[in-house]
Design a protein around this motif. Structure first.
Motif, PDB file in Angstrom:
ATOM      1  N   ILE A 243       0.804  -1.235   0.000  1.00  0.00           N
ATOM      2  CA  ILE A 243       0.000   0.000   0.000  1.00  0.00           C
ATOM      3  C   ILE A 243       0.832   1.279   0.000  1.00  0.00           C
ATOM      4  O   ILE A 243       0.278   2.362  -0.128  1.00  0.00           O
ATOM      5  CB  ILE A 243      -1.017   0.044   1.172  1.00  0.00           C
ATOM      6  N   ARG A 244       2.154   1.149   0.058  1.00  0.00           N
ATOM      7  CA  ARG A 244       2.983   2.338   0.249  1.00  0.00           C
ATOM      8  C   ARG A 244       2.773   3.401  -0.845  1.00  0.00           C
ATOM      9  O   ARG A 244       2.496   4.560  -0.551  1.00  0.00           O
ATOM     10  CB  ARG A 244       4.455   1.933   0.300  1.00  0.00           C
ATOM     11  N   ASN A 245       2.894   2.965  -2.092  1.00  0.00           N
ATOM     12  CA  ASN A 245       2.800   3.954  -3.173  1.00  0.00           C
ATOM     13  C   ASN A 245       1.436   4.623  -3.210  1.00  0.00           C
ATOM     14  O   ASN A 245       1.315   5.824  -3.419  1.00  0.00           O
ATOM     15  CB  ASN A 245       3.087   3.296  -4.525  1.00  0.00           C
ATOM     16  N   GLU A 246       0.414   3.815  -2.955  1.00  0.00           N
ATOM     17  CA  GLU A 246      -0.936   4.378  -2.981  1.00  0.00           C
ATOM     18  C   GLU A 246      -1.170   5.291  -1.778  1.00  0.00           C
ATOM     19  O   GLU A 246      -1.900   6.262  -1.874  1.00  0.00           O
ATOM     20  CB  GLU A 246      -1.961   3.255  -3.023  1.00  0.00           C
ATOM     21  N   ALA A 247      -0.526   4.941  -0.667  1.00  0.00           N
ATOM     22  CA  ALA A 247      -0.659   5.798   0.520  1.00  0.00           C
ATOM     23  C   ALA A 247      -0.027   7.164   0.239  1.00  0.00           C
ATOM     24  O   ALA A 247      -0.561   8.207   0.631  1.00  0.00           O
ATOM     25  CB  ALA A 247       0.001   5.142   1.731  1.00  0.00           C
ATOM     26  N   ILE A 248       1.103   7.148  -0.486  1.00  0.00           N
ATOM     27  CA  ILE A 248       1.756   8.416  -0.830  1.00  0.00           C
ATOM     28  C   ILE A 248       0.833   9.245  -1.721  1.00  0.00           C
ATOM     29  O   ILE A 248       0.599  10.430  -1.491  1.00  0.00           O
ATOM     30  CB  ILE A 248       3.113   8.157  -1.548  1.00  0.00           C
ATOM     31  N   ASP A 249       0.245   8.597  -2.733  1.00  0.00           N
ATOM     32  CA  ASP A 249      -0.674   9.308  -3.633  1.00  0.00           C
ATOM     33  C   ASP A 249      -1.886   9.844  -2.869  1.00  0.00           C
ATOM     34  O   ASP A 249      -2.314  10.982  -3.085  1.00  0.00           O
ATOM     35  CB  ASP A 249      -1.166   8.373  -4.749  1.00  0.00           C
ATOM     36  N   ALA A 250      -2.430   9.009  -1.974  1.00  0.00           N
ATOM     37  CA  ALA A 250      -3.621   9.426  -1.215  1.00  0.00           C
ATOM     38  C   ALA A 250      -3.296  10.628  -0.336  1.00  0.00           C
ATOM     39  O   ALA A 250      -4.076  11.564  -0.215  1.00  0.00           O
ATOM     40  CB  ALA A 250      -4.130   8.268  -0.364  1.00  0.00           C
ATOM     41  N   GLU A 251      -2.101  10.596   0.238  1.00  0.00           N
ATOM     42  CA  GLU A 251      -1.663  11.694   1.104  1.00  0.00           C
ATOM     43  C   GLU A 251      -1.576  13.002   0.314  1.00  0.00           C
ATOM     44  O   GLU A 251      -2.050  14.044   0.731  1.00  0.00           O
ATOM     45  CB  GLU A 251      -0.297  11.290   1.675  1.00  0.00           C
ATOM     46  N   ARG A 252      -0.988  12.909  -0.890  1.00  0.00           N
ATOM     47  CA  ARG A 252      -0.869  14.113  -1.736  1.00  0.00           C
ATOM     48  C   ARG A 252      -2.240  14.651  -2.082  1.00  0.00           C
ATOM     49  O   ARG A 252      -2.459  15.853  -2.089  1.00  0.00           O
ATOM     50  CB  ARG A 252      -0.121  13.771  -3.034  1.00  0.00           C
ATOM     51  N   GLU A 253      -3.151  13.705  -2.391  1.00  0.00           N
ATOM     52  CA  GLU A 253      -4.496  14.099  -2.790  1.00  0.00           C
ATOM     53  C   GLU A 253      -5.180  14.877  -1.673  1.00  0.00           C
ATOM     54  O   GLU A 253      -5.801  15.908  -1.907  1.00  0.00           O
ATOM     55  CB  GLU A 253      -5.295  12.848  -3.106  1.00  0.00           C
ATOM     56  N   VAL A 254      -5.009  14.394  -0.440  1.00  0.00           N
ATOM     57  CA  VAL A 254      -5.634  15.075   0.691  1.00  0.00           C
ATOM     58  C   VAL A 254      -5.055  16.478   0.836  1.00  0.00           C
ATOM     59  O   VAL A 254      -5.760  17.445   1.033  1.00  0.00           O
ATOM     60  CB  VAL A 254      -5.426  14.245   1.984  1.00  0.00           C
ATOM     61  N   GLN A 255      -3.712  16.569   0.664  1.00  0.00           N
ATOM     62  CA  GLN A 255      -3.078  17.875   0.841  1.00  0.00           C
ATOM     63  C   GLN A 255      -3.465  18.844  -0.277  1.00  0.00           C
ATOM     64  O   GLN A 255      -3.544  20.039  -0.050  1.00  0.00           O
ATOM     65  CB  GLN A 255      -1.560  17.700   0.900  1.00  0.00           C
ATOM     66  N   ASP A 256      -3.652  18.318  -1.482  1.00  0.00           N
ATOM     67  CA  ASP A 256      -4.005  19.188  -2.609  1.00  0.00           C
ATOM     68  C   ASP A 256      -5.458  19.689  -2.516  1.00  0.00           C
ATOM     69  O   ASP A 256      -5.816  20.674  -3.103  1.00  0.00           O
ATOM     70  CB  ASP A 256      -3.856  18.430  -3.943  1.00  0.00           C
ATOM     71  N   ALA A 257      -6.286  18.921  -1.791  1.00  0.00           N
ATOM     72  CA  ALA A 257      -7.725  19.205  -1.793  1.00  0.00           C
ATOM     73  C   ALA A 257      -8.030  20.561  -1.128  1.00  0.00           C
ATOM     74  O   ALA A 257      -7.304  21.017  -0.275  1.00  0.00           O
ATOM     75  CB  ALA A 257      -8.471  18.093  -1.075  1.00  0.00           C
TER      76      ALA A 257
END
Ligand SMILES: Nc1ncnc2c1ncn2[C@@H]1O[C@H](COP(=O)(O)OP(=O)(O)OP(=O)(O)O)[C@@H](O)[C@H]1O
Ligand SMILES: [Mg+2]
Length: 257
Positions: A243-257
């Motif tokens: 899940i690491r790569n997806e967790a990184i993407d999800a984290e970015r998404e939250v910050q960009d929102a």
């Protein structure tokens, strides 16, 4: 009693949150659900518990409930959700109030739930007088009072400090040891997942899909031993790499929102 997630998909308006999620929680089994932030874990638990109607597919209970069960599926909440104006005992008794139980049966079930969670001496205490860990024990006792077949838990330890988390995790291991009760355990914490679960459902980033179902290679009671600690860590590392790569993407998404 088995709980079946049968091709569950869900949208909130245009937002696709879950996509064709299927798995089974067999009687007495503990299934952890892990996945990146926002992938739909809490939504899935609400659907499994009947709080939310899925857009497609369904949650289904199969088989007879355990003897004396008043509510086969029972939630344990992250924020404990206690009544602040009621004592520990009254909080645990609350779900039994409008049931056909006699006063004596009710008292027996409350006593049993308090005993199993180590709260007997705290029955007359109010939630605000208790530590976070003890409050969550009250939340667990209240869930046990209705004799559930399956506990539905959404990050039940995430509001607690790490030492209290460890103690409550040991409580869960004890409570689930005899296989009389199953659980669906949603967590961000992979260590909790590998300590508690029989199987771990790994969801992808939103819309959450089942990426993998990992079966733990040892029983829960074996996991405390030094011999198995390395093996446990290896499973945890494998999960993290999933899940690491997806967790990184999800984290970015939250910050960009
Ligand atoms: N009632 C709602 N209405 C609209 N959107 C919602 C609603 N509930 C959740 N969402 C959105 O659905 C997505 C999935 O949310 P959910 O809470 O199920 O994720 P999660 O995996 O539990 O996340 P976390 O790891 O942060 O707890 C998120 O993008 C969230 O903003
Ligand atoms: Mg959540």
């Amino acid at each position: 009693m088995d709980l079946i997630a049968d091709h569950i998909s869900h949208c909130f308006g245009a937002l696709e949150v879950l996509d064709d999620v299927s798995f089974t929680v067999r009687a007495g089994e503990v299934v952890a659900i892990v996945g990146p932030s926002g992938c739909g874990k809490s939504t899935l638990l609400s659907i499994l518990g009947g709080l939310l109607q899925s857009s497609a597919g369904q949650a289904e209970l199969r088989g007879a409930p355990p003897a004396g069960s008043l509510n086969p599926l029972t939630f344990v909440f992250q924020d404990f959700a206690l009544l602040p104006w009621s004592t520990v005992e009254a909080n645990v008794e609350f779900p039994l109030l409008h049931t056909p139980l006699s006063a004596a049966e009710c008292r027996a079930q409350v006593d049993d739930a308090l005993r199993r969670t180590g709260l007997t001496d705290f029955r007359a205490t109010y939630p605000k007088q208790l530590s976070g860990g003890m409050r969550q024990r009250v939340g667990i006792a209240r869930a046990l009072a209705v004799r559930p077949a399956i506990l539905l838990m959404d990050e039940p330890l995430s509001a607690l400090d790490s030492q209290t988390r460890e103690l409550l995790m040991e409580d869960f291991i004890r409570l689930l040891a005899d296989g009389a009760m199953g659980a669906v355990y949603v967590t961000h914490n992979l260590e909790e997942a590998v300590r508690l679960a029989d199987r771990i459902v790994v969801l992808s980033r939103r819309p959450g899909r089942v990426r993998e179902v990992v079966t733990m290679p040892m029983t829960r009671s074996e996991r405390g031993s030094a011999e198995w600690r390395g093996k446990l860590l290896a499973v945890q590392n494998d999960l993290w790499s999933l899940i690491r790569n997806e967790a990184i993407d999800a984290e970015r998404e939250v910050q960009d929102a």
